[in-house]
Design a protein around this motif. Structure first.
Motif: not given
Length: 483
Positions: A387-392, A404-413, A427-434, A446-449
């Motif tokens: 999803i949006r080249n971020d969430i897998r 997802r990418y960590q909030f620092s934007g470099t590592e994944r978790e 799946i409910f997507l919002d601009h920065s949530s899932m 549930t997560c932010r991204y």
């Protein structure tokens, strides 16, 4: 100390000063409740009062850090269109001068009662806590009545988050607590009239009901009956990770059991996590006029990583989940999105997708979207959704994984859990949530991204041949929340 009017004027100024660049933040959410400015955390006082839904929330309107908390206040008539109201509770009294902490709301004889924890710290940073009351005839203007329950012997000042309900001819209050041995407990108090409260004692905690050491503090308890079963929600702090379980800094979960109000005893089974995601804490429930048990949680958690969220640059942080309906089916608690959200749906796009081994299906979506995927033969091999080249999201060998990418934007978790079979995703997507509802709400994630705002692509790939149905709706969230 500032008076109520001074506080409200300062808050209004803070909202107005930040409105222009907050509204242009690409990560601002479309249909989730969030602060107009500053930091939001626990939902408080969920109630439908005189036909109107009220969601109060912990709010620091003056900075994006956890500091002196107010009770922010949203109202709605339909659970999808929300209006920000004036602040309900302000830390302006001797018993709450360092924060009006979490609590609950009830209606009695046409009056709304708010119960909350007053937080006080002295010049040496020593804490005191007071379970306090405010009342309102209209759900908008609140009169504080002061403390109604003081700290009992045997407990530290980490004693908070009162949830109140009526049981036959008396009222009960469950609270989160830490005893003098620094063990977490859910404790009970009783009142005949909502003003005079008697402390009863613990009903669950470390060393009770076959639990061993189960955390140094339990927060945000909630106790209610659902489909003939008594459910106790708690948020234990201090649990160590066990395999896939307890991966967040603090946990939010529940016990299913049997509560005896006469003996003030609760027998229960194992602790189950409410949500498998990165960002979920402090859930609270309410009973609406339709008889539904609704839940809203904090779509965040207190940890070191929260200060890396990019919305801080726009002077706001955190949000609440969508409202969820709770049910018990086959001995398991099920969560589903409130059907009112369907009113936000735009024009549907429907696909029957046949994927050969290694094939991928991709589609451009709206950043605010609802996606339904019906899997028909997932046992055939691995499924992966990006999803949006971020969430897998992936499922293989009875294991569900979200990365997802960590909030620092470099590592994944990632977070993962065992799942016997995968039949469907909502799946409910919002601009920065899932928010992912798995197998009809059997599990929720549930997560932010924070993806590239210009990237709205989803891609699905299968390891072996697979046929599935996909429905997609853009969600018309714009204008659903009025500040």
């Amino acid at each position: 100390m500032l008076h109520n009017m001074d506080f409200q004027e300062r808050i209004n100024e803070q909202i107005d000063e930040n409105r222009s660049f907050i509204e242009t933040d690409p990560y601002r959410l479309g249909y989730h409740l969030m602060p107009p400015v500053g930091l939001l955390n626990d939902p408080n006082g969920l109630i439908q009062f005189q036909g109107v839904f009220h969601v109060f929330f912990q709010w620091n309107p003056f900075e994006t850090k956890h500091g002196r908390k107010f009770w922010g206040h949203y109202t709605s008539e339909d659970l999808i269109h929300w209006t920000l109201e004036p602040v309900a509770l302000m830390p302006d009294s001797w018993y709450d001068k360092n924060g009006c902490y979490s609590g609950s709301a009830i209606e009695h004889e046409g009056t709304m009662y708010l119960f909350y924890t007053g937080n006080v710290k002295d010049e040496n940073d020593v804490r005191s806590s007071y379970q306090s009351l405010a009342i309102s005839e209209d759900g908008m203007n609140f009169e504080k009545k002061g403390p109604v329950l003081h700290l009992p012997e045997g407990y530290t000042p980490h004693f908070r988050d009162p949830k109140v309900w009526k049981e036959e001819d008396h009222w009960l209050m469950v609270l989160g607590a830490q005893n003098d041995q620094e063990q977490g407990e859910a404790v009970l108090a009783r009142s005949p009239n909502l003003m005079d409260w008697e402390f009863i004692g613990p009903i669950a905690g470390s060393g009770m009901n076959s639990l061993g050491d189960f955390g140094y503090m339990w927060e945000c308890p909630d106790l209610f009956q659902l489909d003939g079963t008594d459910v106790l929600i708690v948020c234990p702090q201090g649990l160590k990770a066990q395999g896939d379980d307890y991966q967040n800094l603090y946990q939010a979960g529940y016990f299913l059991g049997d509560f005896d109000p006469t003996e003030a005893e609760y027998t229960h089974g194992s602790f189950e996590e409410f949500d498998r995601g990165f960002d979920f804490y402090a859930p609270q429930t309410m009973l609406d006029e339709k008889g539904r048990r609704l839940l809203i949680g904090w779509m965040g958690i207190t940890d070191d990583a929260e200060q890396n969220q990019p919305t801080i640059d726009s002077n706001w942080i955190h949000a609440l989940t969508i409202p969820r309906v709770l049910e018990i089916k086959d001995g398991k608690l099920i969560q589903t999105a409130v059907p009112e959200l369907q009113k936000l749906r735009g024009r549907s796009a429907e696909y029957e997708v046949v994927l050969e081994a290694g094939d991928a299906f991709s589609e451009e979506i709206n950043a605010c979207s609802e996606i339904l995927i019906d899997f028909k033969n997932t046992a055939a091999g691995k499924v992966e959704l990006e999803i949006r080249n971020d969430i897998r999201i992936s499922y293989k060998d009875n294991r569900f994984v979200v990365e997802r990418y960590q909030f620092s934007g470099t590592e994944r978790e990632q977070r993962a859990f065992a799942l016997d079979q995968l039949t469907g995703l909502q799946i409910f997507l919002d601009h920065s949530s899932m928010e992912i509802f798995i197998n009809g709400g059997e599990e929720v994630f549930t997560c932010r991204y924070f993806p590239d705002p210009e990237d709205n692509t989803i891609a699905l790939q299968a390891e072996k041949k697979m046929t599935l149905d996909i429905h997609h709706w853009p969600l018309n969230g714009g204008g659903s929340i009025t500040f």
